[in-house]
Each structure stands twice: as structure tokens, then as C-alpha cells.
Design a protein around this motif. Structure first.
Motif, mmCIF file in Angstrom:
data_model
loop_
_atom_site.group_PDB
_atom_site.id
_atom_site.type_symbol
_atom_site.label_atom_id
_atom_site.label_comp_id
_atom_site.label_asym_id
_atom_site.label_seq_id
_atom_site.Cartn_x
_atom_site.Cartn_y
_atom_site.Cartn_z
ATOM 1 N N ALA A 159 45.493 42.910 39.465
ATOM 2 C CA ALA A 159 46.640 42.834 38.931
ATOM 3 C C ALA A 159 46.110 43.104 37.528
ATOM 4 O O ALA A 159 47.483 43.425 36.623
ATOM 5 N N GLN A 160 45.156 41.459 37.041
ATOM 6 C CA GLN A 160 45.729 41.651 35.527
ATOM 7 C C GLN A 160 44.609 42.284 34.771
ATOM 8 O O GLN A 160 45.035 43.070 34.144
ATOM 9 N N GLY A 161 44.337 42.983 35.345
ATOM 10 C CA GLY A 161 43.486 44.527 35.030
ATOM 11 C C GLY A 161 44.414 45.723 35.024
ATOM 12 O O GLY A 161 44.504 46.721 34.230
ATOM 13 N N GLU A 162 45.902 45.876 35.936
ATOM 14 C CA GLU A 162 46.765 46.441 36.407
ATOM 15 C C GLU A 162 47.393 46.634 34.727
ATOM 16 O O GLU A 162 47.735 47.780 34.034
ATOM 17 N N MET A 163 47.778 45.266 34.239
ATOM 18 C CA MET A 163 48.516 45.113 33.499
ATOM 19 C C MET A 163 47.729 45.228 31.597
ATOM 20 O O MET A 163 48.195 44.770 30.746
ATOM 21 N N SER A 218 44.803 38.579 21.200
ATOM 22 C CA SER A 218 45.588 38.241 21.731
ATOM 23 C C SER A 218 44.552 38.466 23.224
ATOM 24 O O SER A 218 45.341 37.679 23.971
ATOM 25 N N LEU A 219 43.570 38.624 22.897
ATOM 26 C CA LEU A 219 42.373 37.979 23.917
ATOM 27 C C LEU A 219 42.520 36.889 24.378
ATOM 28 O O LEU A 219 42.815 35.796 25.325
ATOM 29 N N GLY A 220 43.161 35.649 23.169
ATOM 30 C CA GLY A 220 42.899 34.439 23.108
ATOM 31 C C GLY A 220 44.637 33.704 23.641
ATOM 32 O O GLY A 220 44.621 33.312 24.476
ATOM 33 N N PRO A 276 37.865 36.489 36.503
ATOM 34 C CA PRO A 276 36.360 37.105 35.248
ATOM 35 C C PRO A 276 36.455 37.646 33.690
ATOM 36 O O PRO A 276 35.929 38.312 33.302
ATOM 37 N N LEU A 277 37.808 37.071 33.289
ATOM 38 C CA LEU A 277 38.342 37.935 31.651
ATOM 39 C C LEU A 277 37.820 37.363 31.259
ATOM 40 O O LEU A 277 37.218 38.319 29.987
ATOM 41 N N ALA A 278 37.371 36.611 30.810
ATOM 42 C CA ALA A 278 37.047 35.732 29.535
ATOM 43 C C ALA A 278 35.259 36.436 29.301
ATOM 44 O O ALA A 278 34.900 37.233 28.345
ATOM 45 N N VAL A 306 33.325 44.117 36.786
ATOM 46 C CA VAL A 306 33.157 41.899 35.945
ATOM 47 C C VAL A 306 31.700 42.782 35.430
ATOM 48 O O VAL A 306 30.558 43.061 35.666
ATOM 49 N N ALA A 307 31.863 42.538 34.143
ATOM 50 C CA ALA A 307 30.684 42.051 33.533
ATOM 51 C C ALA A 307 30.788 41.328 32.938
ATOM 52 O O ALA A 307 31.242 39.655 33.071
#
Length: 355
Positions: free
Chosen positions: A47-51, A71-73, A87-89, A120-121
Motif C-alpha cells: 500500500a505504501q508503494g502504491e501511494m 517530504s520523506l521525513g 522498510p521505507l527508510a 526492498v533495499a
């Protein structure tokens, strides 16, 4: 406090609404109890990827929105409020390492998948129990990387590793020559020791790029810490306003008011420092290293204070696993050590200023 544009306000509000409705702390508790091997909810990550959150710092040419680190912050802050396991950060910072790197083919191959949330990296930097980028033994010979990295966040599930070696930063796919050993940490999140043995590696840049990426990872971690500290304060403040003792609410006692005022003041300083570091990255300023160290030093001290006062001021219930206070304290302990604790960054800030 940073001045946000309309897009950033919308992004922040969307992240807050999603976190509150789809990923409350109860969702993390359920994930922890289930001991999910990858350490996060795959559906939530999808869902986070889709957003579009996975592509916030990815250049538009590779499918991202290129909204920048502030914006990431903003997103990480809202997710940190609810201890969202994501795993976003790590993925975002790995993406910027590839984007700033010297290999054009790697950008074409990996960045679109990262931006969509399909990949995921993570970063694999430290080799010992504490953060020490000056002590790196991993090396590359003939395009093959060998070495061991300790406590790699999202190491259990990452398909791609950005690895620090003696001469710079390299990109390694998470299959050939890669062995993972799960580390069970206090925060119940994904951490693993990664062993690389003749793993095919693509060079991204020299040791100067390694330093730049660590500073960006530090700033991203501070954003999550800010969200956690704010929520610890809000939860404690709400409790003091409703808990009645000796015939009056706890919030009416002046001694407790002083303690909460102390946390509030430190939170304002923390926000200024964290947002300052994120803005420095977006502006490409020359003092990013100083801004990142200042932010981490203040973030570490403030989250330490807020998470422990959360337990203390809740009294006996704060000591139980049934209450959320312990979850914040455990995650705080891990993030305080990640990329260097407050003492490390105070010393680094002084050194960068010639002391």
C-alpha cells in the motif's frame, strides 16, 4: 518549523491518516506477536508503494516523484508515531545511493522497482556492535565483494544491498554470495548479520559517497525518532489529563507539569534540528554533515527522555507489556544506537567545527 508547500502538507496529512486508520500501534503489536520473518506487513508495504512513498526521493526519470528528503521525513515522522514496521527508510536511502552513484545501468535496472515498492533495499555499513564507518574491512577484488556486516536493518528481506567497502560504496543483489543470519533485537524489527562471499558487486562511488549516504540515513532515522517522541509526549499528556489521583487529575500537579514542559521544549528543539538536516540535504548545502550530527544528537537525547518519562509518568501500567510505552522505549533504544548515538554525534559535530 519548516515551511511546507501544498504538496508536502497533503503528503503529511495522507501519511498521518493512513497510519492512524490502517497501521495503529495495535497492528505492530500483532505483527510482533506473530513473529513475521520479514519484520513487516507485506500488504501494508504494498500500500505504501502504491501511494508513492517508496519513490519520494527517486528521480522522476526513474518513476519517482523526487519530492526530496523533507517530504520523506514527513512520512517517516507520521509512521514513527505509530511504530509502523516498514522498510521505507532503508529502501529510500538505498535508492538515493544508487541515484547519486556513478553506474547508469544500475539506475535503470533498480530504481523503477524501488520507486514502485516492488524492491526492498537497505544499507549494509557497520561491521561491529557500534557505528564506526572508519572501521570497514569488507573489500572488493575483481568485481566480487567479501565481508560481514552486523545488524543490517531489513536484512532478512532485502533484495538489494548498498554495501560499504574499504574503497567506497557498492551495490550487491541479495542472492549470489549472500548469507543472512537473523538478529533478534529489542524492537522486534528485522535485523540481520549479512555475510558476503565473492558476491558480484557494482561500484557506486568512493568513500565520499559512503559518508554522504550515512548522513542521509541518519537524517531519515531522526525523522522517525521525531514521530516517536511526539507520540510519547502526546500519550503521556493525555494520560495525565485523565488519570485521577488524590481527588484530582495528575496534570494539576505542578511537579508533573514541569516535567512535561521540559519534554515539550526539547521536542521543539528536536523538530528544528531534524527538519534543518532534511532541508540541508534538499538544498545541497555544504554543512549536511554538521546538520545530520546535530539532529541525531538532539534526537537521541530527546527520544530517550520522552520514552522513559512515558514509562515513569504512567506508573505501574507503564512497566507492563500490555501498555505501549515499552514498545516505544525498545524501538528508541535501537534507533538511538543506529548510525551513532548522541555522544558519537556530539563529538563528530565538535570535530567538524575544528574542536
Amino acid at each position: 518549523m519548516a515551511v511546507l508547500n501544498d504538496e508536502q502538507v497533503m503528503l503529511r496529512d495522507m501519511a498521518r491518516e493512513w497510519a492512524d486508520n490502517e497501521a495503529p500501534v495495535t497492528a505492530f503489536r500483532k505483527l510482533r506477536n506473530a513473529a513475521v520473518p520479514v519484520g513487516y506487513d507485506a500488504d501494508a508495504w504494498r500500500a505504501q508503494g502504491e501511494m508513492g512513498w517508496a519513490g519520494v526521493v527517486v528521480p522522476e526519470a526513474y518513476g519517482g516523484s523526487e519530492f526530496g528528503f523533507l517530504s520523506l521525513g514527513l512520512v517517516l515522522e507520521q509512521l514513527g508515531r505509530n511504530l509502523v514496521a516498514t522498510p521505507l527508510a532503508s529502501t529510500a536511502v538505498a535508492a538515493i545511493a544508487i541515484a547519486l552513484g556513478e553506474d547508469a545501468a544500475a539506475k535503470q535496472q533498480w530504481l523503477p522497482g524501488i520507486a514502485s515498492g516492488e524492491i526492498v533495499a537497505t544499507l549494509a555499513i557497520d561491521e561491529g556492535p557500534v557505528h564506526n564507518p572508519a572501521k570497514i574491512a569488507a573489500s572488493v577484488t575483481g568485481g566480487k565483494l567479501s565481508g560481514t556486516k552486523a545488524f543490517v536493518a531489513e536484512g532478512d528481506s532485502a533484495q538489494l544491498f548498498v554495501v560499504a567497502a574499504t574503497d567506497g560504496l557498492y551495490l550487491v543483489a541479495g542472492d549470489e554470495g549472500v548469507t543472512r543470519s537473523t538478529r533478534h533485537m529489542a524492537d522486534a524489527r528485522s535485523h540481520a548479520a549479512i555475510s558476503f562471499v565473492d558476491a558480484p558487486a557494482t561500484r557506486l562511488g568512493g568513500t565520499d559517497l559512503t559518508t554522504k549516504i550515512i548522513d542521509r540515513a541518519t537524517a531519515a532515522t531522526c525523522a522517525e525518532m521525531l514521530g516517536m517522541a511526539l507520540q510519547a509526549f502526546d500519550t503521556t499528556n493525555d494520560y495525565l489529563k485523565t488519570r485521577v489521583q488524590f481527588g484530582q487529575t495528575l496534570a494539576s500537579f505542578q511537579a508533573l507539569q514541569h516535567r512535561m514542559a521540559k519534554i515539550f521544549t526539547e521536542l521543539e528543539l528536536m523538530r528544528s534540528a531534524v527538519e534543518g538536516a532534511l532541508e540541508a540535504i534538499d538544498a545541497g548545502r555544504s554543512d549536511i554533515d554538521q546538520a545530520a550530527s546535530l539532529a541525531k544528537a538532539l534526537a537521541g537525547d530527546t527520544l530517550h527522555l520522552a520514552s522513559r518519562e512515558m514509562i515513569q509518568l504512567h506508573g505501574g501500567i507503564g512497566m507492563t507489556d500490555e501498555h505501549d510505552a515499552g514498545l516505544y522505549m525498545k524501538r528508541a533504544a535501537v534507533l538511538q544506537a543506529m548510525w551513532g548515538n548522541a555522544a558519537y554525534h556530539r563529538e563528530r559535530f565538535a570535530r567538524l567545527n575544528g574542536y
